[in-house]
Design an enzyme around this catalytic site. Structure first.
Site, PDB file in Angstrom:
ATOM      1  N   SER A   1      39.195  30.992  48.956  1.00  0.00           N
ATOM      2  CA  SER A   1      40.535  30.408  48.409  1.00  0.00           C
ATOM      3  C   SER A   1      41.417  29.886  49.792  1.00  0.00           C
ATOM      4  O   SER A   1      41.594  30.833  50.333  1.00  0.00           O
ATOM      5  CB  SER A   1      41.240  31.414  47.489  1.00  0.00           C
ATOM      6  N   HIS A  21      37.943  26.578  47.024  1.00  0.00           N
ATOM      7  CA  HIS A  21      38.918  26.839  45.998  1.00  0.00           C
ATOM      8  C   HIS A  21      40.157  26.529  46.202  1.00  0.00           C
ATOM      9  O   HIS A  21      40.827  27.125  47.306  1.00  0.00           O
ATOM     10  CB  HIS A  21      38.650  28.424  45.478  1.00  0.00           C
ATOM     11  N   ASP A  69      44.463  26.791  44.957  1.00  0.00           N
ATOM     12  CA  ASP A  69      45.168  27.383  44.026  1.00  0.00           C
ATOM     13  C   ASP A  69      46.315  26.611  43.940  1.00  0.00           C
ATOM     14  O   ASP A  69      47.223  26.638  44.787  1.00  0.00           O
ATOM     15  CB  ASP A  69      45.339  28.935  44.347  1.00  0.00           C
ATOM     16  N   MET A  73      49.844  25.885  42.181  1.00  0.00           N
ATOM     17  CA  MET A  73      50.793  26.871  41.586  1.00  0.00           C
ATOM     18  C   MET A  73      52.170  25.811  41.510  1.00  0.00           C
ATOM     19  O   MET A  73      52.675  25.163  42.347  1.00  0.00           O
ATOM     20  CB  MET A  73      51.047  28.121  42.086  1.00  0.00           C
ATOM     21  N   HIS A  88      41.869  25.270  40.927  1.00  0.00           N
ATOM     22  CA  HIS A  88      42.530  25.970  40.083  1.00  0.00           C
ATOM     23  C   HIS A  88      43.691  25.508  39.872  1.00  0.00           C
ATOM     24  O   HIS A  88      44.885  25.928  40.463  1.00  0.00           O
ATOM     25  CB  HIS A  88      42.415  27.256  40.423  1.00  0.00           C
ATOM     26  N   MET A 117      47.504  26.055  38.250  1.00  0.00           N
ATOM     27  CA  MET A 117      48.210  26.891  37.605  1.00  0.00           C
ATOM     28  C   MET A 117      49.584  26.308  37.213  1.00  0.00           C
ATOM     29  O   MET A 117      50.466  26.694  37.841  1.00  0.00           O
ATOM     30  CB  MET A 117      48.401  28.308  38.489  1.00  0.00           C
ATOM     31  N   MET A 132      40.026  35.597  35.722  1.00  0.00           N
ATOM     32  CA  MET A 132      41.042  36.262  36.603  1.00  0.00           C
ATOM     33  C   MET A 132      40.871  37.699  36.563  1.00  0.00           C
ATOM     34  O   MET A 132      41.076  38.300  35.604  1.00  0.00           O
ATOM     35  CB  MET A 132      42.479  35.946  36.063  1.00  0.00           C
ATOM     36  N   GLY A 171      48.981  33.936  40.684  1.00  0.00           N
ATOM     37  CA  GLY A 171      50.289  33.701  41.377  1.00  0.00           C
ATOM     38  C   GLY A 171      50.103  34.093  42.817  1.00  0.00           C
ATOM     39  O   GLY A 171      51.012  33.426  43.783  1.00  0.00           O
ATOM     40  N   PHE A 172      49.495  35.064  43.376  1.00  0.00           N
ATOM     41  CA  PHE A 172      49.393  35.575  44.852  1.00  0.00           C
ATOM     42  C   PHE A 172      48.170  36.087  45.060  1.00  0.00           C
ATOM     43  O   PHE A 172      47.213  36.446  44.422  1.00  0.00           O
ATOM     44  CB  PHE A 172      50.213  36.598  45.009  1.00  0.00           C
ATOM     45  N   GLY A 173      47.490  35.917  46.598  1.00  0.00           N
ATOM     46  CA  GLY A 173      46.337  36.388  46.910  1.00  0.00           C
ATOM     47  C   GLY A 173      47.001  37.834  47.378  1.00  0.00           C
ATOM     48  O   GLY A 173      48.060  38.343  47.410  1.00  0.00           O
ATOM     49  N   ASP A 213      37.785  35.478  40.149  1.00  0.00           N
ATOM     50  CA  ASP A 213      38.919  35.339  41.044  1.00  0.00           C
ATOM     51  C   ASP A 213      40.092  36.316  40.995  1.00  0.00           C
ATOM     52  O   ASP A 213      40.515  36.648  39.929  1.00  0.00           O
ATOM     53  CB  ASP A 213      39.564  33.724  40.583  1.00  0.00           C
ATOM     54  N   GLY A 269      40.904  39.797  43.988  1.00  0.00           N
ATOM     55  CA  GLY A 269      40.773  40.906  44.355  1.00  0.00           C
ATOM     56  C   GLY A 269      39.151  41.215  44.625  1.00  0.00           C
ATOM     57  O   GLY A 269      38.705  42.544  44.741  1.00  0.00           O
ATOM     58  N   GLY A 308      39.789  35.071  48.760  1.00  0.00           N
ATOM     59  CA  GLY A 308      40.946  34.783  49.454  1.00  0.00           C
ATOM     60  C   GLY A 308      40.998  35.648  50.817  1.00  0.00           C
ATOM     61  O   GLY A 308      40.583  35.365  51.977  1.00  0.00           O
TER      62      GLY A 308
HETATM   63  C1  DX5 Z   1      45.471  33.934  42.646  1.00  0.00           C
HETATM   64  C2  DX5 Z   1      44.758  32.942  42.724  1.00  0.00           C
HETATM   65  C3  DX5 Z   1      43.479  33.553  43.579  1.00  0.00           C
HETATM   66  C4  DX5 Z   1      43.706  34.220  45.017  1.00  0.00           C
HETATM   67  C5  DX5 Z   1      42.725  35.470  45.048  1.00  0.00           C
HETATM   68  O1  DX5 Z   1      46.467  33.472  41.655  1.00  0.00           O
HETATM   69  O2  DX5 Z   1      44.147  32.405  41.813  1.00  0.00           O
HETATM   70  O3  DX5 Z   1      42.347  32.326  43.966  1.00  0.00           O
HETATM   71  O4  DX5 Z   1      43.733  33.124  45.877  1.00  0.00           O
HETATM   72  O5  DX5 Z   1      43.267  35.795  46.320  1.00  0.00           O
HETATM   73  P1  DX5 Z   1      42.518  37.167  46.698  1.00  0.00           P
HETATM   74  O6  DX5 Z   1      40.950  37.090  47.004  1.00  0.00           O
HETATM   75  O7  DX5 Z   1      43.089  37.701  48.117  1.00  0.00           O
HETATM   76  O8  DX5 Z   1      42.568  38.227  45.438  1.00  0.00           O
HETATM   77 ZN    ZN Z   2      42.509  30.849  41.913  1.00  0.00          ZN
END
Ligand code: DX5
Ligand code: ZN
Length: 229
Positions: A6, A31, A33, A35, A64, A66, A135, A140-142, A180, A182, A202
């Site tokens: 990601s 990938h 993201d 947003m 992806h 969002m 998910m 929203g966040f990595g 996707d 964690g 990510g």
């Molecule tokens: C979160 C994204 C993910 C994110 C995953 O909203 O959809 O793709 O980048 O990040 P990690 O792998 O750090 O959890």
């Molecule tokens: Zn994603």
């Protein structure tokens, strides 16, 4: 088993170089993201930025979305070089219509399910899609922590796919079961065991100071399947 780094966790000042380096390191997809600061509480990448990076990698761009409402952006991201477009059922009033639109613009069709989205939403569209994005964090966040209830949900979606007469995988007619959020070498092994065919990563690829991307991607790909202890 495929890994989709990601770019959300990549160096935003050097997105092209980041795309190139993970492409050369054995990534299978890239990938993206996207947003909108409305559907999710963060604002990231638009179609023009993605289009600028398109020349840096020949891997499939797995996008992806969002964003809500989503329909107007589907043709824009297709034109910007997306190969696979995934949307959330909550992002528009007519899921089936949006999925048809993705098909019409020539992309592979995906549906993303948040950790609390009922799996039943998939049932009517299982015949129309090429991937499910499960998910295992809230979008929203990595860098968020893996939600372990996701493991049973991945296994349940795999069973739904088989029940519908389809198979998990990347061959023609099959459905990719993508996870996707964690993903790390421990959760990767649990997710392979649960039936995932593609893992988005990510932080596990771009995080830290260790720039050995090939090793990090291989570690995820080869994480031995195991169940939760
Ligand atoms: C979160 C994204 C993910 C994110 C995953 O909203 O959809 O793709 O980048 O990040 P990690 O792998 O750090 O959890
Ligand atoms: Zn994603």
């Amino acid at each position: 088993m495929k890994i989709a780094p990601s770019l959300l966790s990549a160096d935003f000042a050097n997105l092209g170089a980041s795309a190139r380096v993970v492409t050369q390191a054995g990534a299978d997809w890239l990938h993206w993201d996207v947003m909108d600061g409305h559907f999710v509480p963060n604002l990231t990448i638009g179609a023009d930025v993605m289009a600028a990076v398109r020349p840096y990698s020949d891997l499939p761009f797995d996008v992806h979305l969002m964003i809500s409402p989503v329909d107007a952006f589907i043709p824009l991201f297709a034109k910007a070089g997306a190969d696979r477009l995934t949307i959330h059922p909550e992002a528009g009033p007519h899921l089936h219509r949006s999925l048809q639109l993705i098909r019409a613009v020539g992309c592979k069709v995906g549906v993303a399910l948040n950790p609390a989205t009922p799996l039943e939403v998939l049932q009517p569209v299982l015949g129309d899609i090429d991937q499910v994005l499960m998910m295992t964090v809230n979008p929203g966040f990595g860098g968020q922590q893996f939600i372990p209830q996701g493991l049973a949900r991945v296994a349940a979606v795999k069973a739904m796919i088989i029940q519908a007469g389809r198979q998990v995988g990347g061959d023609e007619g099959q459905i990719e079961l993508v996870v996707d959020g964690g993903v790390n070498p421990v959760t990767a092994g649990q997710l392979w065991a649960a039936g995932a065919s593609v893992l988005v990563a990510g932080t596990a690829v771009f995080g830290g100071t260790d720039g050995d991307y090939a090793a990090k991607i291989q570690r995820l790909k080869q994480a031995p399947p195991h169940t939760q202890d």
